[in-house]
Design an enzyme around this catalytic site. Structure first.
Site, PDB file in Angstrom:
ATOM      1  N   LYS A   1       0.819  -1.219   0.000  1.00 57.32           N
ATOM      2  CA  LYS A   1       0.000   0.000   0.000  1.00 57.32           C
ATOM      3  C   LYS A   1       0.850   1.264   0.000  1.00 57.32           C
ATOM      4  CE  LYS A   1      -2.504  -0.474   3.712  1.00 57.32           C
ATOM      5  NZ  LYS A   1      -1.962  -1.742   4.207  1.00 57.32           N
TER       6      LYS A   1
ATOM      7  N   ARG B   1      -0.964  -8.651  13.651  1.00 56.75           N
ATOM      8  CA  ARG B   1      -1.482  -7.592  12.761  1.00 56.75           C
ATOM      9  C   ARG B   1      -2.369  -8.190  11.666  1.00 56.75           C
ATOM     10  NH1 ARG B   1       3.721  -5.012  10.790  1.00 56.75           N
ATOM     11  NH2 ARG B   1       2.433  -3.611   9.558  1.00 56.75           N
TER      12      ARG B   1
ATOM     13  N   ARG C   1      -9.682   1.681   8.733  1.00 56.04           N
ATOM     14  CA  ARG C   1      -9.317   0.310   9.068  1.00 56.04           C
ATOM     15  C   ARG C   1     -10.406  -0.391   9.861  1.00 56.04           C
ATOM     16  NH1 ARG C   1      -3.385   1.123   8.782  1.00 56.04           N
ATOM     17  NH2 ARG C   1      -2.278  -0.826   9.080  1.00 56.04           N
TER      18      ARG C   1
ATOM     19  N   ARG D   1      11.085  -7.278   5.500  1.00 53.14           N
ATOM     20  CA  ARG D   1      11.063  -5.850   5.186  1.00 53.14           C
ATOM     21  C   ARG D   1      11.998  -5.050   6.103  1.00 53.14           C
ATOM     22  NH1 ARG D   1       5.332  -2.662   4.956  1.00 53.14           N
ATOM     23  NH2 ARG D   1       5.253  -2.913   7.210  1.00 53.14           N
TER      24      ARG D   1
ATOM     25  N   ARG E   1      11.137  -2.551  11.303  1.00 52.97           N
ATOM     26  CA  ARG E   1      10.122  -1.881  12.117  1.00 52.97           C
ATOM     27  C   ARG E   1       9.792  -2.778  13.294  1.00 52.97           C
ATOM     28  NH1 ARG E   1       5.166   0.100   8.333  1.00 52.97           N
ATOM     29  NH2 ARG E   1       3.985  -0.769  10.067  1.00 52.97           N
TER      30      ARG E   1
HETATM   31  P1  AMP Z   1       0.703   0.949   8.797  1.00 50.97           P
HETATM   32  O1  AMP Z   1       1.945   1.707   8.540  1.00 50.97           O
HETATM   33  O2  AMP Z   1      -0.459   1.398   7.962  1.00 50.97           O
HETATM   34  O3  AMP Z   1       0.922  -0.549   8.733  1.00 50.97           O
HETATM   35  O4  AMP Z   1       0.268   1.271  10.320  1.00 50.97           O
HETATM   36  C1  AMP Z   1       1.110   0.946  11.392  1.00 50.97           C
HETATM   37  C2  AMP Z   1       0.310   0.931  12.673  1.00 50.97           C
HETATM   38  O5  AMP Z   1      -0.268   2.219  12.915  1.00 50.97           O
HETATM   39  C3  AMP Z   1      -0.870  -0.027  12.702  1.00 50.97           C
HETATM   40  O6  AMP Z   1      -0.497  -1.355  13.026  1.00 50.97           O
HETATM   41  C4  AMP Z   1      -1.743   0.600  13.786  1.00 50.97           C
HETATM   42  O7  AMP Z   1      -1.224   0.352  15.069  1.00 50.97           O
HETATM   43  C5  AMP Z   1      -1.547   2.095  13.498  1.00 50.97           C
HETATM   44  N1  AMP Z   1      -2.555   2.568  12.528  1.00 50.97           N
HETATM   45  C6  AMP Z   1      -2.333   3.031  11.265  1.00 50.97           C
HETATM   46  N2  AMP Z   1      -3.481   3.386  10.676  1.00 50.97           N
HETATM   47  C7  AMP Z   1      -4.473   3.144  11.574  1.00 50.97           C
HETATM   48  C8  AMP Z   1      -5.887   3.288  11.553  1.00 50.97           C
HETATM   49  N3  AMP Z   1      -6.538   3.753  10.465  1.00 50.97           N
HETATM   50  N4  AMP Z   1      -6.574   2.940  12.676  1.00 50.97           N
HETATM   51  C9  AMP Z   1      -5.947   2.485  13.761  1.00 50.97           C
HETATM   52  N5  AMP Z   1      -4.625   2.291  13.852  1.00 50.97           N
HETATM   53  C10 AMP Z   1      -3.879   2.627  12.759  1.00 50.97           C
END
Ligand code: AMP
Length: 202
Positions: free
Chosen positions: A13, A149, A88, A127, A138
């Site tokens: 994404k 996740r 989400r 990654r 990360r």
């Molecule tokens: P990502 O980089 O999109 O994988 O997001 C990393 C982390 O940020 C996720 O595992 C959540 O803990 C938090 N996060 C990102 N976007 C959201 C969202 N829309 N709602 C809730 N938590 C989020």
């Protein structure tokens, strides 16, 4: 254009969001990136979000929704945006619909990147991100957090696929292939096919 990019962690994404937003001339808005910037900057928001992020859980809707509402109110998002990692949950999707309706807008399309789970685990555990000249993993890409996740995705985020399909907005895209191939499929779904010979990365 107002676009949402859906898909599980590891589907690509973030990469696709940058390229596609560049081609459409709209900002790519990643809630994960905004949270990570707040964690690095040691802000109050970052301190609250970090606990959930480290566990691989979703940050509570009330924190996330308020943050996105502020971001969408910024001038660069007025004419369009590409959301990466938001919504989400169904509750977030309903809040987003409400906020856009208040502004007299709606989403133009929701693109879901589809990758099977085995491939996601493989991608996420390998990654690395470049931070201050060093390749680092990360915290939330550790194997045990990755599994959690993906479970959170299945339970809380995957239902959005049906939600947006019901609104007639969903395009499901096979996200296996090169970055250029996936970009081309997404651009076609958005009604902006990449012309032969035209670079797809911007
Ligand atoms: P990502 O980089 O999109 O994988 O997001 C990393 C982390 O940020 C996720 O595992 C959540 O803990 C938090 N996060 C990102 N976007 C959201 C969202 N829309 N709602 C809730 N938590 C989020």
């Amino acid at each position: 254009m107002r676009i949402v990019l859906l898909g599980p962690p590891g589907a690509g994404k973030g990469t696709q969001a940058q390229i596609i937003a560049g081609q459409l001339g709209v900002p790519a808005i990643s809630t994960g990136d905004i949270f990570r910037a707040n964690v690095s900057g040691q802000t109050e928001l970052g301190r609250k979000a970090k606990v959930y992020m480290d566990a691989g859980d979703l940050v509570p809707d009330e924190i996330t929704v308020a943050m996105v509402k502020d971001r969408l109110a910024e001038p660069d998002a007025k004419a369009g945006f590409l959301l990466d990692g938001f919504p989400r949950t169904i509750a977030q999707a309903e809040q987003l619909r409400g906020s856009l309706e208040e502004l007299g807008h709606g989403l133009d399309r929701v693109v879901e990147l589809v990758v099977e789970e085995e491939e996601l685990v493989r991608r996420l555990s390998g990654r690395r991100m470049l931070v201050d000249g060093e390749w680092v993993q990360r915290d939330d890409d550790r194997p045990e957090t990755v599994r959690h996740r993906l479970q959170v995705y299945r339970e809380q985020t995957a239902p959005l696929s049906g939600f947006y399909d019901g609104e007639g907005l969903l395009s499901r895209i096979d996200a296996i292939g090169t970055i250029e191939e996936v970009t081309a499929r997404v651009m076609t779904a958005l009604g902006r096919p990449v012309q032969p010979g035209q670079p797809s990365d911007g």
